[in-house]
Design a protein around this motif. Structure first.
Motif, PDB file in Angstrom:
ATOM      1  N   PRO A  73    -101.971 -60.604 -37.150  1.00  0.00           N
ATOM      2  CA  PRO A  73    -102.066 -59.158 -37.211  1.00  0.00           C
ATOM      3  C   PRO A  73    -100.742 -58.462 -37.505  1.00  0.00           C
ATOM      4  CG  PRO A  73    -102.144 -59.887 -34.936  1.00  0.00           C
ATOM      5  CD  PRO A  73    -102.086 -61.115 -35.813  1.00  0.00           C
ATOM      6  N   ILE A  74     -99.642 -59.181 -37.471  1.00  0.00           N
ATOM      7  CA  ILE A  74     -98.335 -58.567 -37.688  1.00  0.00           C
ATOM      8  C   ILE A  74     -97.818 -58.999 -39.053  1.00  0.00           C
ATOM      9  CG2 ILE A  74     -95.948 -58.410 -36.886  1.00  0.00           C
ATOM     10  CD1 ILE A  74     -97.030 -59.064 -34.083  1.00  0.00           C
ATOM     11  N   THR A  75     -97.423 -58.026 -39.858  1.00  0.00           N
ATOM     12  CA  THR A  75     -96.898 -58.311 -41.185  1.00  0.00           C
ATOM     13  C   THR A  75     -95.394 -58.531 -41.087  1.00  0.00           C
ATOM     14  OG1 THR A  75     -98.579 -56.886 -42.126  1.00  0.00           O
ATOM     15  CG2 THR A  75     -96.705 -57.440 -43.534  1.00  0.00           C
ATOM     16  N   LEU A  76     -94.950 -59.714 -41.477  1.00  0.00           N
ATOM     17  CA  LEU A  76     -93.532 -60.035 -41.420  1.00  0.00           C
ATOM     18  C   LEU A  76     -92.945 -60.069 -42.815  1.00  0.00           C
ATOM     19  CD1 LEU A  76     -93.553 -62.928 -38.811  1.00  0.00           C
ATOM     20  CD2 LEU A  76     -92.900 -60.570 -38.438  1.00  0.00           C
ATOM     21  N   ASN A  77     -91.799 -59.475 -42.955  1.00  0.00           N
ATOM     22  CA  ASN A  77     -91.053 -59.497 -44.208  1.00  0.00           C
ATOM     23  C   ASN A  77     -90.235 -60.786 -44.214  1.00  0.00           C
ATOM     24  OD1 ASN A  77     -88.949 -59.171 -46.080  1.00  0.00           O
ATOM     25  ND2 ASN A  77     -89.076 -56.942 -45.895  1.00  0.00           N
ATOM     26  N   ASN A  78     -90.141 -61.456 -45.335  1.00  0.00           N
ATOM     27  CA  ASN A  78     -89.413 -62.728 -45.409  1.00  0.00           C
ATOM     28  C   ASN A  78     -87.981 -62.621 -44.917  1.00  0.00           C
ATOM     29  OD1 ASN A  78     -91.559 -64.162 -46.360  1.00  0.00           O
ATOM     30  ND2 ASN A  78     -91.049 -63.840 -48.511  1.00  0.00           N
ATOM     31  N   SER A  79     -87.341 -61.479 -45.092  1.00  0.00           N
ATOM     32  CA  SER A  79     -85.951 -61.347 -44.667  1.00  0.00           C
ATOM     33  C   SER A  79     -85.820 -61.272 -43.150  1.00  0.00           C
ATOM     34  CB  SER A  79     -85.329 -60.092 -45.283  1.00  0.00           C
ATOM     35  OG  SER A  79     -85.977 -58.938 -44.805  1.00  0.00           O
ATOM     36  N   ALA A 131     -98.227 -51.332 -35.009  1.00  0.00           N
ATOM     37  CA  ALA A 131     -97.454 -50.340 -35.766  1.00  0.00           C
ATOM     38  C   ALA A 131     -96.018 -50.270 -35.265  1.00  0.00           C
ATOM     39  CB  ALA A 131     -98.123 -48.969 -35.656  1.00  0.00           C
ATOM     40  N   LEU A 132     -95.848 -50.335 -33.967  1.00  0.00           N
ATOM     41  CA  LEU A 132     -94.517 -50.297 -33.376  1.00  0.00           C
ATOM     42  C   LEU A 132     -93.692 -51.490 -33.844  1.00  0.00           C
ATOM     43  CD1 LEU A 132     -92.662 -48.828 -31.396  1.00  0.00           C
ATOM     44  CD2 LEU A 132     -93.715 -50.137 -29.561  1.00  0.00           C
ATOM     45  N   THR A 133     -94.290 -52.661 -33.805  1.00  0.00           N
ATOM     46  CA  THR A 133     -93.595 -53.877 -34.237  1.00  0.00           C
ATOM     47  C   THR A 133     -93.222 -53.800 -35.719  1.00  0.00           C
ATOM     48  OG1 THR A 133     -94.832 -55.164 -32.618  1.00  0.00           O
ATOM     49  CG2 THR A 133     -93.777 -56.388 -34.391  1.00  0.00           C
ATOM     50  N   GLU A 134     -94.163 -53.386 -36.542  1.00  0.00           N
ATOM     51  CA  GLU A 134     -93.888 -53.323 -37.974  1.00  0.00           C
ATOM     52  C   GLU A 134     -92.840 -52.265 -38.308  1.00  0.00           C
ATOM     53  OE1 GLU A 134     -97.816 -53.033 -39.680  1.00  0.00           O
ATOM     54  OE2 GLU A 134     -98.124 -55.193 -39.475  1.00  0.00           O
ATOM     55  N   THR A 135     -92.818 -51.155 -37.549  1.00  0.00           N
ATOM     56  CA  THR A 135     -91.792 -50.127 -37.753  1.00  0.00           C
ATOM     57  C   THR A 135     -90.412 -50.706 -37.472  1.00  0.00           C
ATOM     58  OG1 THR A 135     -93.326 -48.355 -37.176  1.00  0.00           O
ATOM     59  CG2 THR A 135     -90.977 -47.856 -37.003  1.00  0.00           C
ATOM     60  N   ILE A 136     -90.304 -51.462 -36.394  1.00  0.00           N
ATOM     61  CA  ILE A 136     -89.024 -52.079 -36.047  1.00  0.00           C
ATOM     62  C   ILE A 136     -88.599 -53.082 -37.110  1.00  0.00           C
ATOM     63  CG2 ILE A 136     -87.931 -53.688 -34.424  1.00  0.00           C
ATOM     64  CD1 ILE A 136     -89.525 -52.206 -32.205  1.00  0.00           C
ATOM     65  N   LEU A 137     -89.543 -53.900 -37.556  1.00  0.00           N
ATOM     66  CA  LEU A 137     -89.211 -54.943 -38.525  1.00  0.00           C
ATOM     67  C   LEU A 137     -88.810 -54.372 -39.882  1.00  0.00           C
ATOM     68  CD1 LEU A 137     -91.946 -57.607 -37.701  1.00  0.00           C
ATOM     69  CD2 LEU A 137     -89.549 -57.560 -36.981  1.00  0.00           C
ATOM     70  N   ARG A 138     -89.340 -53.202 -40.228  1.00  0.00           N
ATOM     71  CA  ARG A 138     -89.010 -52.586 -41.518  1.00  0.00           C
ATOM     72  C   ARG A 138     -87.747 -51.727 -41.463  1.00  0.00           C
ATOM     73  NH1 ARG A 138     -94.694 -51.418 -41.771  1.00  0.00           N
ATOM     74  NH2 ARG A 138     -94.182 -49.379 -40.943  1.00  0.00           N
ATOM     75  N   ASP A 139     -87.218 -51.479 -40.286  1.00  0.00           N
ATOM     76  CA  ASP A 139     -86.083 -50.577 -40.128  1.00  0.00           C
ATOM     77  C   ASP A 139     -84.815 -51.192 -40.725  1.00  0.00           C
ATOM     78  OD1 ASP A 139     -84.223 -48.701 -39.371  1.00  0.00           O
ATOM     79  OD2 ASP A 139     -84.268 -49.230 -37.246  1.00  0.00           O
ATOM     80  N   PRO A 140     -84.291 -50.613 -41.804  1.00  0.00           N
ATOM     81  CA  PRO A 140     -83.096 -51.176 -42.437  1.00  0.00           C
ATOM     82  C   PRO A 140     -81.822 -50.942 -41.631  1.00  0.00           C
ATOM     83  CG  PRO A 140     -83.760 -49.175 -43.584  1.00  0.00           C
ATOM     84  CD  PRO A 140     -84.791 -49.440 -42.529  1.00  0.00           C
ATOM     85  N   SER A 141     -81.844 -49.982 -40.700  1.00  0.00           N
ATOM     86  CA  SER A 141     -80.633 -49.683 -39.935  1.00  0.00           C
ATOM     87  C   SER A 141     -80.417 -50.648 -38.766  1.00  0.00           C
ATOM     88  CB  SER A 141     -80.662 -48.239 -39.422  1.00  0.00           C
ATOM     89  OG  SER A 141     -81.683 -48.088 -38.461  1.00  0.00           O
ATOM     90  N   ALA A 142     -81.450 -51.372 -38.370  1.00  0.00           N
ATOM     91  CA  ALA A 142     -81.320 -52.316 -37.253  1.00  0.00           C
ATOM     92  C   ALA A 142     -80.956 -53.695 -37.789  1.00  0.00           C
ATOM     93  CB  ALA A 142     -82.618 -52.382 -36.471  1.00  0.00           C
ATOM     94  N   ASP A 143     -80.020 -54.346 -37.090  1.00  0.00           N
ATOM     95  CA  ASP A 143     -79.683 -55.704 -37.507  1.00  0.00           C
ATOM     96  C   ASP A 143     -80.704 -56.676 -36.908  1.00  0.00           C
ATOM     97  OD1 ASP A 143     -78.930 -56.344 -34.861  1.00  0.00           O
ATOM     98  OD2 ASP A 143     -76.814 -55.952 -35.249  1.00  0.00           O
ATOM     99  N   ASN A 144     -80.623 -57.933 -37.300  1.00  0.00           N
ATOM    100  CA  ASN A 144     -81.610 -58.919 -36.870  1.00  0.00           C
ATOM    101  C   ASN A 144     -81.624 -59.128 -35.363  1.00  0.00           C
ATOM    102  OD1 ASN A 144     -82.507 -59.254 -39.458  1.00  0.00           O
ATOM    103  ND2 ASN A 144     -81.288 -61.080 -39.863  1.00  0.00           N
TER     104      ASN A 144
END
Length: 143
Positions: free
Chosen positions: A34-40, A74-87
């Protein structure tokens, strides 16, 4: 279940009867992630935490708590897409959300309200997260 189907097939083969004589168990398809992960981002996250969240979200979805499922996803995906947060930040925040997903599937008597409040307070301090838009506070009201 798959092993029972294999055993039935082997029994048919040994007994010399036609294949399919013994009933087979229908195996349901595996639940989709259910969670969409970006390869990066994948390498930065603990895949065990992500898998645990997927199981919890699937359980919430199956029990009819669609609002909590959608909000946590939605919360998880928002965090994962956030370019300002580091890994590291993303990983830490996803662990907080994983904790909330764990608590959401527990019976009310087994939950940890003080830790839930602290976790929500931590997440509320992240400027990229709009709790009003996501509806987490309302959707997780059962926490």
């Amino acid at each position: 279940m798959a092993m029972q189907n294999q055993a039935a097939a082997e029994l048919e083969n040994i007994a010399g009867v036609r294949p399919g004589l013994f009933p087979r168990i229908k195996i349901p398809p595996a639940p989709s992630a259910p969670i969409t992960l970006n390869n990066s981002v994948v390498g930065a996250l603990n895949t065990g935490v992500v898998r645990e969240m997927e199981v919890n979200l699937t359980h919430l979805q199956n029990s009819g708590n669609h609002k909590a499922t959608d909000a946590l996803k939605a919360l998880t995906e928002t965090i994962l897409r956030d370019p300002s947060a580091d890994n590291t930040q993303k990983s830490d925040l996803v662990e907080h959300i994983a904790f909330l997903s764990e608590q959401a599937v527990l019976p009310a008597k087994d939950r940890k309200p003080a830790v839930i409040k602290t976790t929500l307070s931590t997440l509320a301090q992240v400027p990229q997260l709009d709790f009003g838009q996501i509806g987490l506070s309302m959707a997780c009201g059962r926490l």
